[in-house]
Each structure stands twice: as structure tokens, then as C-alpha cells.
Design a protein around this motif. Structure first.
Motif, mmCIF file in Angstrom:
data_model
loop_
_atom_site.group_PDB
_atom_site.id
_atom_site.type_symbol
_atom_site.label_atom_id
_atom_site.label_comp_id
_atom_site.label_asym_id
_atom_site.label_seq_id
_atom_site.Cartn_x
_atom_site.Cartn_y
_atom_site.Cartn_z
ATOM 1 N N SER A 5 -8.923 -11.766 24.858
ATOM 2 C CA SER A 5 -7.736 -12.444 24.317
ATOM 3 C C SER A 5 -6.554 -11.474 24.401
ATOM 4 O O SER A 5 -6.732 -10.283 24.633
ATOM 5 C CB SER A 5 -7.967 -12.884 22.866
ATOM 6 N N VAL A 6 -5.374 -12.004 24.219
ATOM 7 C CA VAL A 6 -4.159 -11.187 24.282
ATOM 8 C C VAL A 6 -3.438 -11.289 22.942
ATOM 9 O O VAL A 6 -3.192 -12.385 22.429
ATOM 10 C CB VAL A 6 -3.220 -11.676 25.409
ATOM 11 N N TYR A 7 -3.102 -10.105 22.386
ATOM 12 C CA TYR A 7 -2.264 -10.068 21.195
ATOM 13 C C TYR A 7 -0.830 -10.018 21.694
ATOM 14 O O TYR A 7 -0.311 -8.971 22.094
ATOM 15 C CB TYR A 7 -2.616 -8.850 20.341
ATOM 16 N N GLU A 8 -0.176 -11.183 21.718
ATOM 17 C CA GLU A 8 1.096 -11.338 22.423
ATOM 18 C C GLU A 8 2.212 -10.485 21.840
ATOM 19 O O GLU A 8 3.096 -10.019 22.565
ATOM 20 C CB GLU A 8 1.511 -12.819 22.427
ATOM 21 N N ALA A 9 2.185 -10.235 20.516
ATOM 22 C CA ALA A 9 3.276 -9.474 19.894
ATOM 23 C C ALA A 9 3.381 -8.068 20.482
ATOM 24 O O ALA A 9 4.467 -7.512 20.604
ATOM 25 C CB ALA A 9 3.062 -9.398 18.384
ATOM 26 N N ARG A 10 2.249 -7.499 20.864
ATOM 27 C CA ARG A 10 2.250 -6.138 21.406
ATOM 28 C C ARG A 10 1.838 -6.103 22.875
ATOM 29 O O ARG A 10 1.837 -5.042 23.486
ATOM 30 C CB ARG A 10 1.281 -5.252 20.625
ATOM 31 N N GLN A 12 -1.180 -6.546 23.984
ATOM 32 C CA GLN A 12 -2.452 -5.824 24.069
ATOM 33 C C GLN A 12 -3.603 -6.797 24.337
ATOM 34 O O GLN A 12 -3.638 -7.898 23.782
ATOM 35 C CB GLN A 12 -2.743 -5.068 22.770
ATOM 36 N N TYR A 13 -4.529 -6.340 25.190
ATOM 37 C CA TYR A 13 -5.746 -7.117 25.440
ATOM 38 C C TYR A 13 -6.809 -6.738 24.418
ATOM 39 O O TYR A 13 -6.932 -5.585 24.017
ATOM 40 C CB TYR A 13 -6.274 -6.851 26.852
ATOM 41 N N GLN A 14 -7.599 -7.724 24.015
ATOM 42 C CA GLN A 14 -8.704 -7.491 23.088
ATOM 43 C C GLN A 14 -9.979 -8.100 23.679
ATOM 44 O O GLN A 14 -9.930 -9.183 24.265
ATOM 45 C CB GLN A 14 -8.434 -8.152 21.739
#
Length: 203
Positions: A5-10, A12-14
Motif C-alpha cells: 500500500s502507499v501512504y500518500e501523505a509521505r 511511502q510504500y508499506q
């Protein structure tokens, strides 16, 4: 098993992990230890089962791949130690799904025909997966049940397989297997000369 998944605010991939399944070396190592414990309890590796390696074998059965470096190392060392020694090469696969059955079959064939006084089972080094045929129960039992003494020279000095435990003697390498199985002509000459000198002195 899981998903990315992608943490869009930063930005970053998770990696979200849902299930973890054992595989590879960890699984193989557990299988190795479980089979080893079972065969130890059965007495298959007991010291009293070990047969002595004959000091002057007339014929040695070499069970290995006919194309690998191990066969060349063994033959070169054997020829240097005792030039007239007879080595019967039994060609087998030493890696892959059919290897354990082929090596076990060769051991049984040599025993059935009384084709040698010593059997040397050798192959070069490799990963745990590469050496796995030498941990399979059929092959280990074929070595333990052999009426002919077996020298196991599988892998490098740090590699241990169940074939090593079942063999009458473990060699550190294929070259070391040749040193164990083949007498040293120079050493024999020295011993004979010493005996001749003793007899001459006694006379």
C-alpha cells in the motif's frame, strides 16, 4: 502473503503481511534434524555399526557424477598415492530429484555383485538444497546397510549430511576420501624397508 500500500501523505510504500509460511533452508533444516533424531534413536549411526576401511583394497567403487570436479580430484589423488589401484566409476546424478535413488541404487548394485572392497560416495560442495539428496532416508539407509565399507566425501569440510553420519568413515572432501580409501605406496615402501632392515639386523 500480503499486499503493498502507499501512504500518500509521505509517498511511502508499506508492505502489509497477512500470512507467513516457512520455506527454504529453515524448513529443510528442521526436516534434517527430525530425520537425524529418528535415525539416531534407531541406532543407524552407532559407532559399533561402523566397519573398518581395508588397508589394501584391490578395487574401489567410486559413486559420483562422471563430469564433476569431484571425480577428477579423487582419481588424481588415487593415482598419485597408488598408481596401480583399480577404480570402478559408477556414474550417477548427485543433485536433483532422482539423485538419492541413483546413488542408493549404485550402492546396492556394488554390494549385489561384490564389485569392490571399498565404496566412495563423493560430490563437491554446494548449498543445503544442492546437497539435499544425501539427507534422504533411502540413501542414508543404503549406506548404513552396505556390507562393503563406505567412505562419504560429500561437500566441503564444513558441510555435514546424514550420509556422513551413516558412512563407515566421513571424509572432509572428495580428495580426502581418496586419501582414506587408497593406500599410500610410498608409505608402504618405507614400512617394508624398515621391516627388511629389522630382519637384516636380527640375522
Amino acid at each position: 502473503y500480503g499486499e503493498v500500500s502507499v501512504y500518500e501523505a509521505r509517498g511511502q510504500y508499506q508492505l502489509i503481511v497477512r500470512v507467513v509460511v516457512d520455506d527454504g533452508v529453515g524448513r529443510l533444516q528442521r526436516e534434517f534434524e527430525a530425520l537425524k533424531a529418528r535415525l539416531v534413536a534407531e541406532g543407524l549411526f552407532a559407532a559399533e555399526r561402523k566397519k573398518p576401511i581395508p588397508p589394501f583394497p584391490a578395487r574401489i567403487a567410486l559413486i559420483t557424477s562422471p563430469t564433476g570436479a569431484a571425480v577428477k580430484d579423487f582419481l588424481k589423488t588415487a593415482a598419485r598415492r597408488f598408481p596401480g589401484v583399480h577404480v570402478l566409476i559408477c556414474p550417477v546424478r548427485v543433485q536433483g530429484d532422482t539423485a538419492a535413488g541413483e546413488v542408493a541404487g549404485a550402492i546396492e548394485w556394488v554390494n549385489l555383485r561384490g564389485a569392490a572392497e571399498v565404496i566412495a560416495v563423493v560430490r563437491g560442495g554446494g548449498s543445503l538444497e544442492d546437497l539435499w539428496p544425501f539427507n534422504e532416508e533411502r540413501l542414508v539407509r543404503a549406506i548404513a546397510c552396505s556390507a562393503i565399507p563406505v567412505v562419504s566425501g560429500v561437500g566441503h569440510e564444513t558441510d555435514f549430511t546424514l550420509a556422513d553420519f551413516a558412512a563407515d568413515q566421513r571424509a572432509l572432501t572428495p580428495t580426502d576420501a581418496a586419501r582414506i580409501a587408497v593406500p599410500d605406496a610410498a608409505e608402504i615402501r618405507d614400512r617394508l624397508q624398515g621391516l627388511a632392515d629389522d630382519m637384516h639386523g636380527a640375522v
